[in-house]
Scaffold this active site. Structure first.
Site, PDB file in Angstrom:
ATOM      1  N   TYR A   4     -28.378 -25.833 -28.093  1.00  0.00           N
ATOM      2  CA  TYR A   4     -28.977 -25.057 -27.010  1.00  0.00           C
ATOM      3  C   TYR A   4     -30.457 -25.425 -27.013  1.00  0.00           C
ATOM      4  CZ  TYR A   4     -25.000 -21.823 -26.483  1.00  0.00           C
ATOM      5  OH  TYR A   4     -23.769 -21.267 -26.241  1.00  0.00           O
ATOM      6  N   ASP A  32     -23.175 -24.536 -19.876  1.00  0.00           N
ATOM      7  CA  ASP A  32     -22.519 -23.509 -19.060  1.00  0.00           C
ATOM      8  C   ASP A  32     -23.089 -22.110 -19.264  1.00  0.00           C
ATOM      9  OD1 ASP A  32     -21.546 -23.110 -21.598  1.00  0.00           O
ATOM     10  OD2 ASP A  32     -19.500 -23.736 -21.136  1.00  0.00           O
ATOM     11  N   HIS A  77     -17.147 -21.495 -20.974  1.00  0.00           N
ATOM     12  CA  HIS A  77     -17.705 -20.757 -22.111  1.00  0.00           C
ATOM     13  C   HIS A  77     -16.746 -19.662 -22.576  1.00  0.00           C
ATOM     14  CE1 HIS A  77     -21.578 -20.886 -24.257  1.00  0.00           C
ATOM     15  NE2 HIS A  77     -21.333 -19.639 -24.611  1.00  0.00           N
TER      16      HIS A  77
END
Length: 495
Positions: free
Chosen positions: A236, A266, A363
């Site tokens: 991330y 996502d 996700h």
């Protein structure tokens, strides 16, 4: 100062945003300066101020987190054990249950039974975080239900004595087309954590993508890896790019284990996971949601684990900037997780060979509710731009409960099929052995399905082995749309 003894009565005096102390592993820390920069926000720390926070802290934070985020002088000393008084000011304990230990894992015959056992054995906070999904939870349930609408087409009079589930992912051999998708905070559910998942994957020759928010360090997780065992690292990207660049340097230093970076796209912002957020209301130590430092922005929602983990994640990534930035900081191949349309799949293919694969994923239904399941996106790609399959690998995750689900995804063109919650519930049910049982069940079911279809090798699976007509009626039917912004000609010339 670290050898100084500090009474517990002194610690409890420091419970405000102006002076906040906590006890961790027997040591007293002044975390006042860290309140506003804590990824979970100041509220979560203030709820633990003035007391021993080890039980809440330990399952979530990998070793070294304190040293990375606090100045040396923040470690004030050791708590004087003679001054510690057992009180009842902690969060209310869940109803005590007599723990008879997990049942024999071989008695659990499917993933639903494993989840049922895990639900009874895990702390409720862990279960709520793993189980939760966004809004009305439609996408989570539909991820699995859509597989029921695809029918298999078995052939007969075929020698099904042998069955080989091995395949390759990014050119590396794996023994099963099943991988563990990135799932955060494994130690919330069981002390074996991500390392336990890794050891289980090693026994089955399965790939594991380790979460950016793992509760153990990369080195701890891969310490017992089998020769040739394959790992990817989820990323991330943080608003503070320096933090992401530091993590990339750590992963680049472990090239024998980590074969790619999995950039998750996502969830640029967290979904509204009400079950997870509701857990924050159960704390006995109440701190107003508006309590924050002067420079700390307001945070939405109830402050569940998901909200805390996502704080600090960058939401400004674009095709133009993100991949170019990654190229500066790693030579590892890139896998893009969270593709949900054929247009984005085609754009990803344009960025080969830097991008080697995409993961079709919503996700796990935890980001945008009513977003499409991976099966829909697979069918979109087949309909509008099938050349994508020739240039990058396409993996899927979300909703996999049976070996027949795995086979159906492979028939539609997926190269690998990911599990998220299933691995975590395996941990919750029986630690490392529970994860082994998850993989054992799915591998056996996949083999049975292939044999009954009349297929010996994964590479032989294709659309002729399934009837997906019912699902095809529901996929996007607005046309390829690629010519509307000049994408088609550019991609056609590239591919």
């Amino acid at each position: 100062m670290s050898g100084k003894l500090i009474s517990a009565q002194e610690v409890v005096k420091h419970t405000s945003p102006e002076s906040c102390w906590v006890i961790l592993y027997g040591h007293v820390y002044d975390v006042t300066d860290f309140l506003t920069s804590h990824p979970g926000g100041s509220k979560i720390i203030l709820q633990l101020a003035g007391r021993d926070a080890t039980e809440e802290y330990d399952p979530i934070h990998p070793p070294g987190t304190l040293e990375e985020n606090l100045k040396p002088e923040a470690k004030l000393g050791q708590v004087d054990p003679e001054t510690v008084i057992q009180t009842d000011n902690t969060e209310p304990k869940e109803e005590e249950k007599e723990d008879e230990g997990p049942p024999p894992m071989e008695n659990l015959l499917n993933l639903d039974e494993i989840e049922e056992v895990a639900t009874k054995r895990m702390p409720h906070k862990a279960w709520a975080y793993y189980y939760s999904s966004s809004d009305d939870t439609f996408s989570k349930s539909f991820n699995n239900a859509v597989y029921r609408d695809i029918l298999l087409r078995p052939r007969v009079f075929v020698d099904c004595t042998n069955c080989d589930t091995s395949t390759t992912l990014l050119g590396q051999k794996v023994d099963v087309p099943i991988f563990v998708a990135p799932a955060a905070m494994a130690r919330l559910g069981h002390p074996d954590g991500e390392a336990g998942i890794a050891r289980a994957c090693g026994k089955f020759g399965a790939m594991q993508i380790i979460s950016n928010n793992a509760s153990m360090t990369p080195q701890q997780i891969v310490a017992d890896a089998q020769p040739g065992q394959m790992f990817g690292w989820q990323l991330y990207v943080q608003k503070d790019r320096a933090k992401s660049e530091a993590m990339l340097r750590r992963i680049n230093a472990l090239p024998d284990q980590f074969k790619f970076i999995c950039l998750t796209l996502d969830a640029p912002v967290p979904g509204k996971r009400e079950l997870d957020e509701r857990q924050s209301f159960k704390s006995a130590v109440k701190v107003a949601s508006g309590v924050k430092g002067a420079d700390e922005p307001s945070r939405p929602g109830g402050g569940g684990v998901g909200q805390q983990l996502f704080w600090g994640t960058a939401s400004d990534l674009t095709w133009k900037t993100a991949l170019a930035w990654l190229k500066q900081h790693t030579d590892l191949p890139i896998v893009l997780k969270g593709v949900q349309t054929h247009e984005d799949a085609l754009l990803a293919a344009r960025h080969a060979p830097q991008v080697k694969a995409i993961i079709l994923s919503n996700h796990g239904g935890r980001a945008l509710d009513t977003a499409p399941p991976a099966v829909h996106t697979l069918l979109e790609i087949r309909k509008y731009c099938p050349q994508v399959f020739d240039h990058i690998e396409v993996w899927v995750d979300g909703g996999i409960k049976r070996g027949t689900d795995v086979v159906k995804a492979l028939c539609l063109g997926a190269k690998g099929v990911g599990l998220g919650r299933a691995a975590l519930f395996g941990l919750g049910a029986g630690g490392e052995r529970g994860v082994e049982r998850v993989l054992e069940i799915l591998k056996a079911e996949t083999e049975t399905c292939m044999r009954l279809l009349g297929v010996e090798k994964v590479s032989e699976l294709g659309p002729r082995h399934i009837n997906s007509r019912k699902v095809e009626r529901d996929i996007f039917d607005g046309g390829a749309g690629l010519e509307n912004f000049g994408l088609w000609d550019k991609v056609r010339s590239k591919l």
